[in-house]
Design an enzyme around this catalytic site. Structure first.
Site, PDB file in Angstrom:
ATOM      1  N   ALA A 144      -2.204  -3.198   7.001  1.00  0.00           N
ATOM      2  CA  ALA A 144      -3.156  -3.781   6.043  1.00  0.00           C
ATOM      3  C   ALA A 144      -4.582  -3.451   6.451  1.00  0.00           C
ATOM      4  CB  ALA A 144      -2.972  -5.294   5.975  1.00  0.00           C
ATOM      5  N   GLY A 193       0.818  -1.216   0.000  1.00  0.00           N
ATOM      6  CA  GLY A 193       0.000   0.000   0.000  1.00  0.00           C
ATOM      7  C   GLY A 193       0.849   1.262   0.000  1.00  0.00           C
ATOM      8  N   LYS A 219     -12.451   0.073  12.595  1.00  0.00           N
ATOM      9  CA  LYS A 219     -11.173   0.593  13.100  1.00  0.00           C
ATOM     10  C   LYS A 219     -11.274   0.945  14.585  1.00  0.00           C
ATOM     11  CE  LYS A 219      -8.077   0.838   9.652  1.00  0.00           C
ATOM     12  NZ  LYS A 219      -6.674   0.446   9.728  1.00  0.00           N
ATOM     13  N   HIS A 265      -3.393  11.320   4.847  1.00  0.00           N
ATOM     14  CA  HIS A 265      -2.073  11.634   4.287  1.00  0.00           C
ATOM     15  C   HIS A 265      -2.000  11.051   2.877  1.00  0.00           C
ATOM     16  CE1 HIS A 265      -1.957   8.208   7.024  1.00  0.00           C
ATOM     17  NE2 HIS A 265      -1.178   7.621   6.135  1.00  0.00           N
ATOM     18  N   TYR A 277     -16.256   1.279   7.957  1.00  0.00           N
ATOM     19  CA  TYR A 277     -14.792   1.304   8.086  1.00  0.00           C
ATOM     20  C   TYR A 277     -14.390   1.827   9.470  1.00  0.00           C
ATOM     21  CZ  TYR A 277     -10.081   3.334   7.532  1.00  0.00           C
ATOM     22  OH  TYR A 277      -8.761   3.698   7.702  1.00  0.00           O
ATOM     23  N   THR A 295      -7.045   5.674  12.929  1.00  0.00           N
ATOM     24  CA  THR A 295      -7.435   6.709  11.953  1.00  0.00           C
ATOM     25  C   THR A 295      -8.270   7.839  12.551  1.00  0.00           C
ATOM     26  OG1 THR A 295      -8.893   7.085  10.049  1.00  0.00           O
ATOM     27  CG2 THR A 295      -9.311   5.116  11.323  1.00  0.00           C
TER      28      THR A 295
HETATM   29  P1  NAP Z   1      -3.745   1.335   1.027  1.00  0.00           P
HETATM   30  O1  NAP Z   1      -2.850   2.067   0.085  1.00  0.00           O
HETATM   31  O2  NAP Z   1      -5.151   1.088   0.653  1.00  0.00           O
HETATM   32  O3  NAP Z   1      -3.038  -0.065   1.380  1.00  0.00           O
HETATM   33  C1  NAP Z   1      -3.730  -1.065   2.065  1.00  0.00           C
HETATM   34  C2  NAP Z   1      -2.840  -2.285   2.149  1.00  0.00           C
HETATM   35  O4  NAP Z   1      -3.535  -3.317   2.860  1.00  0.00           O
HETATM   36  C3  NAP Z   1      -2.439  -2.882   0.787  1.00  0.00           C
HETATM   37  O5  NAP Z   1      -1.123  -3.369   0.873  1.00  0.00           O
HETATM   38  C4  NAP Z   1      -3.424  -4.041   0.644  1.00  0.00           C
HETATM   39  O6  NAP Z   1      -2.949  -5.084  -0.187  1.00  0.00           O
HETATM   40  C5  NAP Z   1      -3.454  -4.521   2.087  1.00  0.00           C
HETATM   41  N1  NAP Z   1      -4.614  -5.367   2.415  1.00  0.00           N
HETATM   42  C6  NAP Z   1      -5.919  -5.085   2.233  1.00  0.00           C
HETATM   43  N2  NAP Z   1      -6.689  -6.100   2.682  1.00  0.00           N
HETATM   44  C7  NAP Z   1      -5.841  -7.055   3.147  1.00  0.00           C
HETATM   45  C8  NAP Z   1      -6.012  -8.346   3.709  1.00  0.00           C
HETATM   46  N3  NAP Z   1      -7.217  -8.880   3.875  1.00  0.00           N
HETATM   47  N4  NAP Z   1      -4.909  -9.047   4.088  1.00  0.00           N
HETATM   48  C9  NAP Z   1      -3.672  -8.528   3.891  1.00  0.00           C
HETATM   49  N5  NAP Z   1      -3.437  -7.318   3.330  1.00  0.00           N
HETATM   50  C10 NAP Z   1      -4.519  -6.594   2.971  1.00  0.00           C
HETATM   51  O7  NAP Z   1      -3.792   2.097   2.436  1.00  0.00           O
HETATM   52  P2  NAP Z   1      -2.800   3.218   3.032  1.00  0.00           P
HETATM   53  O8  NAP Z   1      -3.302   4.548   2.622  1.00  0.00           O
HETATM   54  O9  NAP Z   1      -1.399   2.838   2.793  1.00  0.00           O
HETATM   55  O10 NAP Z   1      -3.135   3.096   4.583  1.00  0.00           O
HETATM   56  C11 NAP Z   1      -2.422   2.181   5.414  1.00  0.00           C
HETATM   57  C12 NAP Z   1      -3.223   1.941   6.688  1.00  0.00           C
HETATM   58  O11 NAP Z   1      -3.426   3.180   7.377  1.00  0.00           O
HETATM   59  C13 NAP Z   1      -4.611   1.370   6.474  1.00  0.00           C
HETATM   60  O12 NAP Z   1      -4.871   0.503   7.569  1.00  0.00           O
HETATM   61  C14 NAP Z   1      -5.525   2.569   6.536  1.00  0.00           C
HETATM   62  O13 NAP Z   1      -6.819   2.188   6.943  1.00  0.00           O
HETATM   63  C15 NAP Z   1      -4.817   3.405   7.572  1.00  0.00           C
HETATM   64  N6  NAP Z   1      -4.974   4.855   7.476  1.00  0.00           N
HETATM   65  C16 NAP Z   1      -4.684   5.497   6.309  1.00  0.00           C
HETATM   66  C17 NAP Z   1      -4.770   6.884   6.253  1.00  0.00           C
HETATM   67  C18 NAP Z   1      -4.456   7.629   4.988  1.00  0.00           C
HETATM   68  O14 NAP Z   1      -4.842   8.809   4.897  1.00  0.00           O
HETATM   69  N7  NAP Z   1      -3.747   7.038   4.049  1.00  0.00           N
HETATM   70  C19 NAP Z   1      -5.156   7.611   7.400  1.00  0.00           C
HETATM   71  C20 NAP Z   1      -5.428   6.915   8.578  1.00  0.00           C
HETATM   72  C21 NAP Z   1      -5.314   5.540   8.607  1.00  0.00           C
HETATM   73  P3  NAP Z   1      -3.238  -5.079  -1.787  1.00  0.00           P
HETATM   74  O15 NAP Z   1      -2.181  -4.191  -2.385  1.00  0.00           O
HETATM   75  O16 NAP Z   1      -3.082  -6.517  -2.121  1.00  0.00           O
HETATM   76  O17 NAP Z   1      -4.629  -4.544  -1.994  1.00  0.00           O
HETATM   77  N1  GDD Z   2     -13.090   9.258  -2.613  1.00  0.00           N
HETATM   78  C1  GDD Z   2     -13.801  10.354  -2.955  1.00  0.00           C
HETATM   79  N2  GDD Z   2     -14.179  10.524  -4.242  1.00  0.00           N
HETATM   80  N3  GDD Z   2     -14.102  11.248  -1.985  1.00  0.00           N
HETATM   81  C2  GDD Z   2     -14.778  12.359  -2.349  1.00  0.00           C
HETATM   82  C3  GDD Z   2     -15.192  12.599  -3.666  1.00  0.00           C
HETATM   83  C4  GDD Z   2     -14.880  11.626  -4.663  1.00  0.00           C
HETATM   84  O1  GDD Z   2     -15.222  11.749  -5.846  1.00  0.00           O
HETATM   85  N4  GDD Z   2     -15.829  13.793  -3.704  1.00  0.00           N
HETATM   86  C5  GDD Z   2     -15.820  14.279  -2.468  1.00  0.00           C
HETATM   87  N5  GDD Z   2     -15.198  13.420  -1.626  1.00  0.00           N
HETATM   88  C6  GDD Z   2     -15.048  13.601  -0.176  1.00  0.00           C
HETATM   89  C7  GDD Z   2     -15.517  12.409   0.645  1.00  0.00           C
HETATM   90  O2  GDD Z   2     -16.940  12.433   0.807  1.00  0.00           O
HETATM   91  C8  GDD Z   2     -14.770  12.645   1.948  1.00  0.00           C
HETATM   92  O3  GDD Z   2     -15.517  13.522   2.773  1.00  0.00           O
HETATM   93  C9  GDD Z   2     -13.484  13.345   1.491  1.00  0.00           C
HETATM   94  O4  GDD Z   2     -13.675  13.737   0.133  1.00  0.00           O
HETATM   95  C10 GDD Z   2     -12.221  12.473   1.569  1.00  0.00           C
HETATM   96  O5  GDD Z   2     -12.489  11.229   0.950  1.00  0.00           O
HETATM   97  P1  GDD Z   2     -11.316  10.159   0.635  1.00  0.00           P
HETATM   98  O6  GDD Z   2     -10.220  10.810  -0.102  1.00  0.00           O
HETATM   99  O7  GDD Z   2     -11.970   8.966   0.029  1.00  0.00           O
HETATM  100  O8  GDD Z   2     -10.719   9.834   2.073  1.00  0.00           O
HETATM  101  P2  GDD Z   2     -11.408   9.541   3.493  1.00  0.00           P
HETATM  102  O9  GDD Z   2     -11.176  10.738   4.342  1.00  0.00           O
HETATM  103  O10 GDD Z   2     -12.789   9.063   3.341  1.00  0.00           O
HETATM  104  O11 GDD Z   2     -10.545   8.308   4.022  1.00  0.00           O
HETATM  105  C11 GDD Z   2      -9.121   8.331   3.985  1.00  0.00           C
HETATM  106  O12 GDD Z   2      -8.613   8.976   5.139  1.00  0.00           O
HETATM  107  C12 GDD Z   2      -8.914   8.302   6.369  1.00  0.00           C
HETATM  108  C13 GDD Z   2      -8.310   9.158   7.504  1.00  0.00           C
HETATM  109  O13 GDD Z   2      -9.194  10.194   7.827  1.00  0.00           O
HETATM  110  C14 GDD Z   2      -8.633   6.890   3.876  1.00  0.00           C
HETATM  111  O14 GDD Z   2      -7.252   6.898   3.646  1.00  0.00           O
HETATM  112  C15 GDD Z   2      -8.916   6.123   5.164  1.00  0.00           C
HETATM  113  O15 GDD Z   2      -8.276   4.839   5.088  1.00  0.00           O
HETATM  114  C16 GDD Z   2      -8.327   6.911   6.341  1.00  0.00           C
HETATM  115  O16 GDD Z   2      -8.605   6.245   7.569  1.00  0.00           O
END
Ligand code: NAP
Ligand code: GDD
Length: 347
Positions: free
Chosen positions: A81, A11, A155, A181, A151, A127
Site C-alpha cells: 500500500a 492495486g 520511500k 513495472h 514520494y 522503489t
Molecule cells: P497502486 O496500483 O497505486 O496501488 C496502491 C495500493 O495502495 C492500492 O491498493 C491503494 O488502495 C492502496 N493504498 C493507498 N493508500 C493507502 C492507505 N493509506 N492505506 C491503505 N491502502 C492504501 O500501486 P502499484 O503500482 O500496485 O505499486 C505497489 C507498491 O509498489 C506501491 O507501494 C508502490 O509505491 C511500489 N512500487 C511500484 C512500482 C511500479 O512501477 N508499479 C515500482 C516500485 C515500487 P486504493 O485502491 O483504495 O486506492
Molecule cells: N505520469 C506521467 N504522465 N508521466 C509522464 C508524462 C505524463 O503525461 N509525460 C512524461 N512523463 C514522464 C514522467 O515525468 C516520468 O519521468 C516518467 O514519465 C514516468 O512517470 P510515471 O509513469 O508517472 O512513473 P514514475 O516513474 O514517476 O513512478 C512509477 O515508478 C516508480 C518506480 O520507479 C510509480 O509506479 C512509482 O510508484 C514507482 O515507485
C-alpha cells in the site's frame, strides 16, 4: 497452508500477487480502504474464493493494523500500500510522507506488538525512485540513493526502517527495489497506460490528441506479473536481503509512444524540441502527440536503468521473460478491446 497478508491488495501489484499466492495454495488476506464506491476492479474476480479474505484498514491507522495483523497472524506480509504516484506526491506531500514512510513503520511495529517478530516475514515495496537524481548508471544495490520527490524521500524512510528492524530485532524483512513495472492493470495516470489508452482511443476516433510531459525521460520498464514473483521469492530465501528488480533495458517515453501507436497501426514521427516537440502521423500529417508543461514535475527522475544481476544470481529470476515489445503489445491489445467495448470508456 501458509497465510499471507497484502496491504494494497486492490492495486496493480496487490491484485497480481493475490492471484499468485492463491495459486500457490496460500490463505490470502487483503487490506482494503473504505471508499464511496464498493467496487474493486482488479480483485473483483477473486471475491468468491474461500481462501481470499478482505479487511478494512488504513496505513494511516495503527490500530487497524494491529487489529488485522493480530487476527490474521500472517506467515508473510507484503506491504504494497502507498500513495504511489510521484507527481501527486508534490501536491499531497504530507499525506504521502505519512502513508509511504510512517505507514511502513506502523506495519513493522504492529508485527512486533502482535508477537510475530520471529515468525512473520515482511516484504516492503521499495522503489528505483530512491536512486532519483542518479549517481551511477545502471543502478544496482550498492548505488547511492538520491531521492528526488516527496514520494521518494518517504520511500527512503521505509527502506531504512526495514533495514533497522532487521538489524535491531532480527526480523525477516526485505526491501524489493523495484524498477517501473506496468501491465493491463496499471493505473491510468501513469505514463505507459496513459499512452496505451490514448493510442487505442485515437485509432478508434474517440480522442484527438495525447498531451504528455517529458518525452525524453528514460525508464527500465518490466511486466508487473513477472515482478510479483520476485516479491514472493525474496521471502523464501534463507536470509533476508534487499534486491534490485529490473529488466536491464532502458527506453524513453518517446520510444514507448512510438511503439504503442505502431501497435494500433499508426507510425509516429517526432519533430521539434522541448515544449515544441510533436508526434505526427506519418500517413496523414496530423499532430497526435503534443507536450504540455502541466505534466512536468518540479524535479524529475530521468535516467532509471537497473542491473538485475543479484536477483538473477540469488533468486534465480529471469528478467527477460516478458520483453519490452511484448509488454507494450499486451497493454495496447487490452486497451483496444476496452475502448471497443465501452463506447465512452472514460474519455
Ligand atoms: P497502486 O496500483 O497505486 O496501488 C496502491 C495500493 O495502495 C492500492 O491498493 C491503494 O488502495 C492502496 N493504498 C493507498 N493508500 C493507502 C492507505 N493509506 N492505506 C491503505 N491502502 C492504501 O500501486 P502499484 O503500482 O500496485 O505499486 C505497489 C507498491 O509498489 C506501491 O507501494 C508502490 O509505491 C511500489 N512500487 C511500484 C512500482 C511500479 O512501477 N508499479 C515500482 C516500485 C515500487 P486504493 O485502491 O483504495 O486506492
Ligand atoms: N505520469 C506521467 N504522465 N508521466 C509522464 C508524462 C505524463 O503525461 N509525460 C512524461 N512523463 C514522464 C514522467 O515525468 C516520468 O519521468 C516518467 O514519465 C514516468 O512517470 P510515471 O509513469 O508517472 O512513473 P514514475 O516513474 O514517476 O513512478 C512509477 O515508478 C516508480 C518506480 O520507479 C510509480 O509506479 C512509482 O510508484 C514507482 O515507485
Amino acid at each position: 497452508m501458509k497465510t499471507a497478508l497484502i496491504t494494497g491488495v486492490t492495486g496493480q501489484d496487490g491484485s497480481y500477487l493475490a492471484e499468485l499466492l492463491l495459486d500457490k495454495g496460500y490463505d490470502v488476506h487483503g487490506m482494503i480502504r473504505r471508499s464511496s464506491v464498493d467496487y474493486h476492479e482488479r480483485i473483483e474476480h477473486l471475491k468468491g474464493n474461500k481462501r481470499f479474505h478482505l479487511h478494512y484498514g488504513d496505513l494511516g491507522d495503527s490500530m487497524s493494523l494491529v487489529r488485522i495483523i493480530g487476527a490474521v497472524r500472517p506467515d508473510e506480509l507484503y506491504n504494497l500500500a502507498a500513495q504511489s504516484h510521484v507527481q501527486v506526491s508534490f501536491d499531497v506531500p504530507e499525506y504521502s510522507g505519512d502513508v509511504d514512510a510512517l505507514g511502513c513503520l506502523r506495519v513493522l511495529e504492529a508485527v512486533r506488538l502482535c508477537g510475530l517478530a520471529e515468525s512473520c516475514r515482511v516484504y516492503q515495496a521499495s522503489t528505483s525512485e530512491l536512486f532519483g537524481k542518479v549517481e551511477e548508471v545502471p543502478q544496482r544495490e550498492t548505488t547511492p540513493f538520491h531521492p528526488f520527490s516527496p514520494y521518494a524521500v518517504a520511500k527512503q524512510y521505509g527502506f531504512w526502517i526495514v533495514k533497522e528492524y532487521r538489524e535491531a530485532y532480527g526480523m525477516y524483512c526485505c526491501n524489493g527495489i523495484l524498477f517501473n513495472h506496468e501491465s493491463e492493470r496499471r493505473g491510468e495516470t501513469f505514463v505507459t497506460r496513459k499512452i496505451t489508452l490514448a493510442a487505442a482511443r485515437i485509432a478508434q476516433g474517440k480522442q484527438d490528441k495525447l498531451y504528455l510531459g517529458n518525452l525524453s525521460s528514460l525508464r527500465d520498464w518490466g511486466y508487473a506479473k513477472d515482478y510479483v514473483q520476485c516479491m514472493w521469492l525474496m521471502l523464501q530465501q534463507e536470509r533476508p536481503d534487499d534486491y534490485v528488480i529490473a529488466t536491464g533495458e532502458q527506453h524513453s517515453v518517446r520510444d514507448f509512444c512510438r511503439l504503442a501507436f505502431h501497435c494500433v497501426g499508426i507510425e509516429l514521427d517526432f519533430t521539434g524540441e522541448g515544449e515544441n516537440e510533436k508526434g505526427i502521423d506519418r500517413r496523414t500529417g496530423r499532430v497526435l502527440v503534443e507536450v504540455s508543461p502541466a505534466f512536468y514535475r518540479p524535479t524529475d527522475v530521468v535516467n532509471l536503468w537497473g542491473d538485475p544481476a543479484k536477483a538473477r544470481r540469488e533468486l534465480g529470476w529471469d528478467p527477460t521473460s516478458t520483453p519490452f515489445e511484448e509488454l507494450v503489445r499486451l497493454m495496447v491489445e487490452n486497451d483496444k478491446e476496452l475502448v471497443r467495448q465501452h463506447e465512452e470508456y472514460r474519455t
